[in-house]
Design a protein around this motif. Structure first.
Motif, PDB file in Angstrom:
ATOM      1  N   LEU A 263       0.974  -1.129   0.048  1.00 46.87           N
ATOM      2  CA  LEU A 263      -0.208  -0.055   0.055  1.00 46.87           C
ATOM      3  C   LEU A 263       0.797   1.312  -0.028  1.00 46.87           C
ATOM      4  CD1 LEU A 263      -2.598  -1.180   2.700  1.00 46.87           C
ATOM      5  CD2 LEU A 263      -2.772  -1.332   0.062  1.00 46.87           C
ATOM      6  N   LYS A 264       2.206   1.270  -0.221  1.00 45.30           N
ATOM      7  CA  LYS A 264       2.860   2.325  -0.026  1.00 45.30           C
ATOM      8  C   LYS A 264       3.038   3.151  -1.613  1.00 45.30           C
ATOM      9  CE  LYS A 264       6.162   0.192   3.034  1.00 45.30           C
ATOM     10  NZ  LYS A 264       5.783   1.176   4.247  1.00 45.30           N
ATOM     11  N   CYS A 265       2.134   4.323  -1.678  1.00 42.59           N
ATOM     12  CA  CYS A 265       1.865   4.822  -2.740  1.00 42.59           C
ATOM     13  C   CYS A 265       1.767   6.505  -2.216  1.00 42.59           C
ATOM     14  CB  CYS A 265       0.462   4.471  -3.370  1.00 42.59           C
ATOM     15  SG  CYS A 265      -0.889   4.595  -2.533  1.00 42.59           S
ATOM     16  N   TRP A 266       2.623   6.931  -1.314  1.00 35.41           N
ATOM     17  CA  TRP A 266       2.562   8.183  -1.010  1.00 35.41           C
ATOM     18  C   TRP A 266       3.968   9.003  -1.768  1.00 35.41           C
ATOM     19  CZ3 TRP A 266       1.278   9.146   4.990  1.00 35.41           C
ATOM     20  CH2 TRP A 266       0.034   8.591   5.140  1.00 35.41           C
ATOM     21  N   PHE A 267       3.331  10.338  -2.193  1.00 39.91           N
ATOM     22  CA  PHE A 267       4.631  10.997  -2.882  1.00 39.91           C
ATOM     23  C   PHE A 267       4.369  12.633  -2.508  1.00 39.91           C
ATOM     24  CE2 PHE A 267       3.423   7.328  -5.635  1.00 39.91           C
ATOM     25  CZ  PHE A 267       4.701   6.919  -5.883  1.00 39.91           C
ATOM     26  N   ASP A 268       5.489  13.034  -2.032  1.00 38.28           N
ATOM     27  CA  ASP A 268       5.597  14.418  -1.933  1.00 38.28           C
ATOM     28  C   ASP A 268       5.572  15.230  -3.093  1.00 38.28           C
ATOM     29  OD1 ASP A 268       8.132  13.999  -2.001  1.00 38.28           O
ATOM     30  OD2 ASP A 268       8.915  15.294  -0.836  1.00 38.28           O
ATOM     31  N   GLN A 269       5.112  16.436  -3.318  1.00 40.11           N
ATOM     32  CA  GLN A 269       5.160  17.036  -4.873  1.00 40.11           C
ATOM     33  C   GLN A 269       4.802  18.462  -4.494  1.00 40.11           C
ATOM     34  OE1 GLN A 269       6.080  18.018  -7.607  1.00 40.11           O
ATOM     35  NE2 GLN A 269       5.259  16.202  -8.765  1.00 40.11           N
ATOM     36  N   SER A 270       5.304  19.684  -5.367  1.00 43.54           N
ATOM     37  CA  SER A 270       5.033  21.034  -5.469  1.00 43.54           C
ATOM     38  C   SER A 270       3.571  21.199  -5.112  1.00 43.54           C
ATOM     39  CB  SER A 270       5.684  21.698  -6.314  1.00 43.54           C
ATOM     40  OG  SER A 270       5.330  23.010  -6.471  1.00 43.54           O
ATOM     41  N   CYS A 271       3.303  21.977  -4.038  1.00 48.62           N
ATOM     42  CA  CYS A 271       1.760  22.335  -4.123  1.00 48.62           C
ATOM     43  C   CYS A 271       1.086  22.975  -5.044  1.00 48.62           C
ATOM     44  CB  CYS A 271       1.727  23.168  -2.611  1.00 48.62           C
ATOM     45  SG  CYS A 271       2.154  22.256  -1.173  1.00 48.62           S
ATOM     46  N   LYS A 272       1.966  23.527  -6.063  1.00 51.31           N
ATOM     47  CA  LYS A 272       1.624  24.534  -6.992  1.00 51.31           C
ATOM     48  C   LYS A 272       1.297  23.530  -8.295  1.00 51.31           C
ATOM     49  CE  LYS A 272       4.390  28.364  -5.609  1.00 51.31           C
ATOM     50  NZ  LYS A 272       5.391  29.454  -5.921  1.00 51.31           N
ATOM     51  N   TYR A 273       1.482  22.484  -8.247  1.00 46.26           N
ATOM     52  CA  TYR A 273       1.158  21.396  -9.301  1.00 46.26           C
ATOM     53  C   TYR A 273      -0.365  21.187  -9.093  1.00 46.26           C
ATOM     54  CZ  TYR A 273       6.041  20.662 -10.961  1.00 46.26           C
ATOM     55  OH  TYR A 273       7.207  20.729 -11.537  1.00 46.26           O
ATOM     56  N   THR A 274      -1.008  20.855 -10.250  1.00 53.41           N
ATOM     57  CA  THR A 274      -2.215  20.352 -10.542  1.00 53.41           C
ATOM     58  C   THR A 274      -2.655  19.032 -10.405  1.00 53.41           C
ATOM     59  OG1 THR A 274      -2.634  20.963 -12.975  1.00 53.41           O
ATOM     60  CG2 THR A 274      -2.906  22.860 -11.389  1.00 53.41           C
ATOM     61  N   TYR A 275      -3.554  18.324  -9.754  1.00 58.54           N
ATOM     62  CA  TYR A 275      -3.927  17.074  -9.704  1.00 58.54           C
ATOM     63  C   TYR A 275      -5.281  17.109  -9.302  1.00 58.54           C
ATOM     64  CZ  TYR A 275       1.224  16.054  -9.864  1.00 58.54           C
ATOM     65  OH  TYR A 275       2.402  15.858 -10.419  1.00 58.54           O
ATOM     66  N   ARG A 276      -5.849  15.836  -9.310  1.00 59.90           N
ATOM     67  CA  ARG A 276      -7.023  15.488  -8.973  1.00 59.90           C
ATOM     68  C   ARG A 276      -7.041  15.292  -7.344  1.00 59.90           C
ATOM     69  NH1 ARG A 276     -10.438  11.228 -12.390  1.00 59.90           N
ATOM     70  NH2 ARG A 276      -8.474  10.406 -12.652  1.00 59.90           N
ATOM     71  N   SER A 277      -8.262  15.166  -6.759  1.00 57.95           N
ATOM     72  CA  SER A 277      -8.070  15.149  -5.219  1.00 57.95           C
ATOM     73  C   SER A 277      -9.259  14.223  -4.490  1.00 57.95           C
ATOM     74  CB  SER A 277      -8.099  16.602  -4.462  1.00 57.95           C
ATOM     75  OG  SER A 277      -9.355  16.884  -4.823  1.00 57.95           O
ATOM     76  N   ILE A 278      -8.914  14.043  -3.278  1.00 56.64           N
ATOM     77  CA  ILE A 278      -9.824  12.865  -2.612  1.00 56.64           C
ATOM     78  C   ILE A 278     -10.560  13.942  -1.548  1.00 56.64           C
ATOM     79  CG2 ILE A 278     -10.298  10.939  -1.105  1.00 56.64           C
ATOM     80  CD1 ILE A 278      -7.678   9.706  -2.647  1.00 56.64           C
ATOM     81  N   CYS A 279     -11.804  14.186  -1.254  1.00 58.40           N
ATOM     82  CA  CYS A 279     -12.430  14.881  -0.219  1.00 58.40           C
ATOM     83  C   CYS A 279     -13.257  13.871   0.683  1.00 58.40           C
ATOM     84  CB  CYS A 279     -13.586  15.785  -0.886  1.00 58.40           C
ATOM     85  SG  CYS A 279     -12.940  16.956  -2.017  1.00 58.40           S
TER      86      CYS A 279
END
Length: 293
Positions: A263-279
């Motif tokens: 289940l290891k699928c976390w990645f840090d990234q620049s907050c300015k990039y655009t992705y979809r999200s989970i609410c």
């Protein structure tokens, strides 16, 4: 007609011959009474002095009796025609009544069956499909349309490509916030869902974890610290690479389309990039009645 029937008699005047002054009779023959035969060539009605009127031989005389018979015949024909139409209308009416009677019987049968179903439904005890453990004996939880339920939480997988801050604003407008992962079970649920929803390998989703306030200090959106014994970083993450952004990588996204080991699928990234999200937000709690269709 006999020959005698065709003979009529007429008066004949005879004049005696004049005698000459000499006292001798005339040499002319003395007329004698003779039978005169006159053939009857005309109807007796044509004889002089007759008071009868001639009747045409080619036509018949119209009498009041004949007029009455004709009128009565016409009325009889009209009555027969009217009776025929009335019989036809009665036949159609009878067929219509039969059809309505059949439809009424079908409706009665349908209502009887529905009544039995409703009665049977009312005898079924209420059950809650989710979550497996519910606080309270008579309450269930549910999510609104567009959200997916897991346990007592609802999740919304956004289709909009936004920055981390914009994604959080979107979640707040929907009554929630970026997801906060508190258990391995929750991570498993989300990891499997993202395998279905990701379109390509980099089509990852923002989650509510950041160290933008202090580098290396990871906080969830509710400002609770990350439990270091409950992390799912992939490989050497977080690496805070500043290759493309001098501010580094201060926000976290997750997902591996091919599946993540352990289940290891976390990645840090620049907050300015655009992705979809989970609410995420809590499921609604209430008393819901069982509905039968």
């Amino acid at each position: 007609m006999s020959e005698a029937d065709g003979i009529v008699y007429s008066d004949v005047k005879f004049t005696r011959p004049k005698r000459n002054t000499s006292g001798t009779a005339s040499s002319e023959a003395e007329p004698t009474y003779s039978e005169v035969r006159i053939l009857k060539t005309q109807s007796s009605t044509e004889l002089p002095g007759s008071q009868q009127h001639p009747v045409s031989n080619g036509g018949s005389k119209v009498t009041p009796e004949r007029v009455v018979i004709v009128v009565l015949s016409a009325l009889l024909v009209a009555a027969v025609i009217a009776l025929g139409f009335t019989s036809l209308d009665n036949m159609h009416t009878k067929q219509s009544f039969q059809t309505l009677r059949d439809e009424l019987e079908a409706v009665k049968r349908n209502l009887t069956e529905r009544h039995r179903e409703v009665k049977s439904c009312n005898t079924v005890q209420q059950t809650c499909p989710q979550p497996p453990v519910v606080k309270g004996n008579d309450s269930c939880t549910k999510c609104e349309y567009g959200w997916e339920q897991h346990g007592r939480q609802c999740y919304y997988f956004s289709t909009n490509y936004l920055t981390w801050s914009e994604s959080r604003d979107e979640c707040r407008q929907k009554g929630g916030d970026l997801v906060q992962i508190d258990s391995r079970e929750e991570q498993t649920f989300l990891e499997l869902k993202l395998r279905e929803k990701m379109k390509f390998s980099e089509d990852k989703f923002w989650i509510g974890l950041t160290d933008s306030e202090k580098e290396g200090t990871w906080l969830w959106v509710d400002r609770s610290p990350l439990n270091k014994r409950l992390t799912f970083w992939s490989g050497k993450e977080p690496d805070n690479r500043a290759m493309y952004n001098p501010d580094g990588e201060d926000c976290v996204r997750m997902g591996k389309k091919a599946g993540a080991p352990d289940l290891k699928c976390w990645f840090d990234q620049s907050c300015k990039y655009t992705y979809r999200s989970i609410c995420e937000k809590p499921a609604e709690t209430g008393h819901f009645t069982l509905q039968c269709v």
